[in-house]
Design a protein around this motif. Sequence first.
Motif, short mmCIF file in Angstrom:
data_model
loop_
_atom_site.label_atom_id
_atom_site.label_comp_id
_atom_site.label_asym_id
_atom_site.label_seq_id
_atom_site.Cartn_x
_atom_site.Cartn_y
_atom_site.Cartn_z
N GLU A 1 0.83 -1.21 0.00
CA GLU A 1 0.00 0.00 0.00
C GLU A 1 0.86 1.26 0.00
O GLU A 1 0.51 2.27 -0.64
N THR B 1 2.46 8.92 -10.87
CA THR B 1 1.72 8.81 -12.12
C THR B 1 1.17 10.16 -12.55
O THR B 1 1.21 10.53 -13.74
N THR C 1 -5.85 -1.50 -6.87
CA THR C 1 -6.76 -0.99 -5.85
C THR C 1 -7.75 -2.05 -5.41
O THR C 1 -7.96 -2.30 -4.21
N ALA D 1 1.13 6.19 -7.28
CA ALA D 1 -0.04 6.96 -7.69
C ALA D 1 0.31 8.45 -7.83
O ALA D 1 -0.11 9.11 -8.79
N PHE E 1 2.05 1.63 -3.46
CA PHE E 1 0.91 2.03 -4.29
C PHE E 1 0.69 3.53 -4.20
O PHE E 1 0.51 4.21 -5.22
N ARG E 2 0.69 4.07 -3.00
CA ARG E 2 0.47 5.51 -2.84
C ARG E 2 1.58 6.31 -3.51
O ARG E 2 1.33 7.35 -4.14
N ALA F 1 3.11 -0.85 -12.62
CA ALA F 1 2.83 0.59 -12.67
C ALA F 1 4.11 1.38 -12.40
O ALA F 1 4.37 2.43 -13.03
N GLU F 2 4.93 0.90 -11.48
CA GLU F 2 6.21 1.56 -11.21
C GLU F 2 7.12 1.53 -12.44
O GLU F 2 7.80 2.53 -12.74
N VAL G 1 1.20 -3.22 -8.94
CA VAL G 1 1.95 -2.06 -8.46
C VAL G 1 3.34 -2.04 -9.07
O VAL G 1 3.84 -0.99 -9.49
N LYS H 1 -2.19 3.79 -14.98
CA LYS H 1 -3.47 4.00 -14.30
C LYS H 1 -4.31 2.71 -14.31
O LYS H 1 -4.99 2.40 -13.32
N LEU I 1 -2.95 0.42 -11.71
CA LEU I 1 -3.29 0.91 -10.37
C LEU I 1 -4.75 0.64 -10.05
O LEU I 1 -5.09 0.36 -8.89
#
Length: 539
Positions: free
Chosen positions: A246, A256, A293, A253, A249-250, A325-326, A322, A286, A289
């Motif tokens: 988490e 992004t 979520t 985000a 993830f934050r 996304a990174e 995650v 996105k 992510l």
Amino acid sequence: MTSSPIRARPRGSTAHIRARVVHAVLGVLAGAGWLVLPVMTVNTRDPVPVAPVGTAASSADPQQDETSTADLVLPLVAGTAAVTLAGYGYLRRTRRARTRTTPGIISARPPAPTPADSERQARAALRLADDCVRTSRDELSFVREGFGEKPAEPFTHALRAAETELSAAFAIWRRYEEGLPEDASARRQALVGVIGRCAEAGRRLDAEAGALDRLRGSGEQGVDGQGVGGPEGEARGAGVSLEVAEGRFRDVAVRTVTAQETLGALRERYAHSAAGSVTGYVEQAKDRLLFATARLNEARQAADAGDGPRAARQLRAGEGAVAQAEILVAGVERLAAQLREAAGLVPAALTGAEAELAAARGEGARTALTTGELHARLAYADGVLAAVREELTGGPYDPLDALRRTARAVERVAGTRPGVLDAAELLVARSAVAAAEEFVAVHRGAVGAEARARLAEAARELGEGSAGRADSAAGEARELAERDVRAHGTPYAGAGGDAAGLAGAVLGGILLAEDPDGGPPAGFGGPGTRSRHHLRTTP
């Protein structure tokens, strides 16, 4: 297993044939004995007194002749019939064996695989092993952050060993594609080597998968550095890992949103082609992510309810999203930094290129080129440098492409020399290799072995200092990977609700596409353990 019965059939069939041949021989011998028996008894003496010579004796001669003839005919018929039946049976068995199509009946060994079959097996092994290494690397990054470097050390060693085996497999495969070795038998052995190396890479990862699960199965460590299992321990371990996931993830985000602004600035400052390698990255980040979520929320609910296995399954899927996304966001950030560096290097590269061309004109005799070839290449290089200078003053341009063209034009004339052009070529190669690596990583559910092999070659050439060859190989890898993605399509496109982001997760190899719901998430491990997490909810 079916191999043992198949191997046993030829021996059984041989035994039956031998038995029938023996029976036929015995029949012939019996018939021959029957024929010989009357002959053997003709000259034996009769104990009964011989009848007087006369009409009675003469009248008995025809009857004796008829009896002897009957005794000879019957054995002859029996022997002929036995031989005929044996020959007929042998012909039937021979004809049936020649026309039989059932595999494994005629020969005890299966047919040897053709070169095309072996190549397909090698490609499949390379792709699977590469997927396992990439997935294990992603999950291990979360383990290190949550539990520290020391507990993660055995898994790090296993991953490095698997990477070494995979690199060797790709090197063998590349030589095979180039036609080396030339001997057919040696080429078969090369394919066996590729498959064996990939299997060893998977074995190294499989051997540590259980220990990694035990480590992650508890928020606290035992005396041996491993976690404590059980549903409650798994729930606690999932809670610790959830905090790490988490947090990342934050962070991604926020990055992004910044990456979207950065990408817009790149398109305003440079030519459209400059940002082409990261087109769509923000949208894909996105999407990942969004998928993360949903999975992390389900993992949190399962952990709070004490359902450790379900929490671990959802957590692994969320972590994979995650991580990708990174990669996507980092790709935009990387390109922005490299474009700034390239823009600052272009003027110096042009100056250095002109100096190299002037030296080549003055020392033309030292090259292996003829006078005509040298003049032609010098004219081409002058044209490239003039075009690049015009782009610098004519508006937005692509700095990395300008460096690439400048370095290649000079290399055609004077070869590579240490200096600013060497630095320019290295920057271009690093950017190309990184772009291809990012694309393959986030589309590995569709990318085939050819693109992965070219990427491995590009990384190897870059490590050896061959920047030009690394740049070319990376470009080929990216083209092949994009072709594979276009051919793959998006079978889960349009999914919404709980399945939001499912298409991207399958395309990225986060889910293994083994079930209609996307299948289990890929975890640390080789072919035998990577799909051990299942997303199905227990009743």
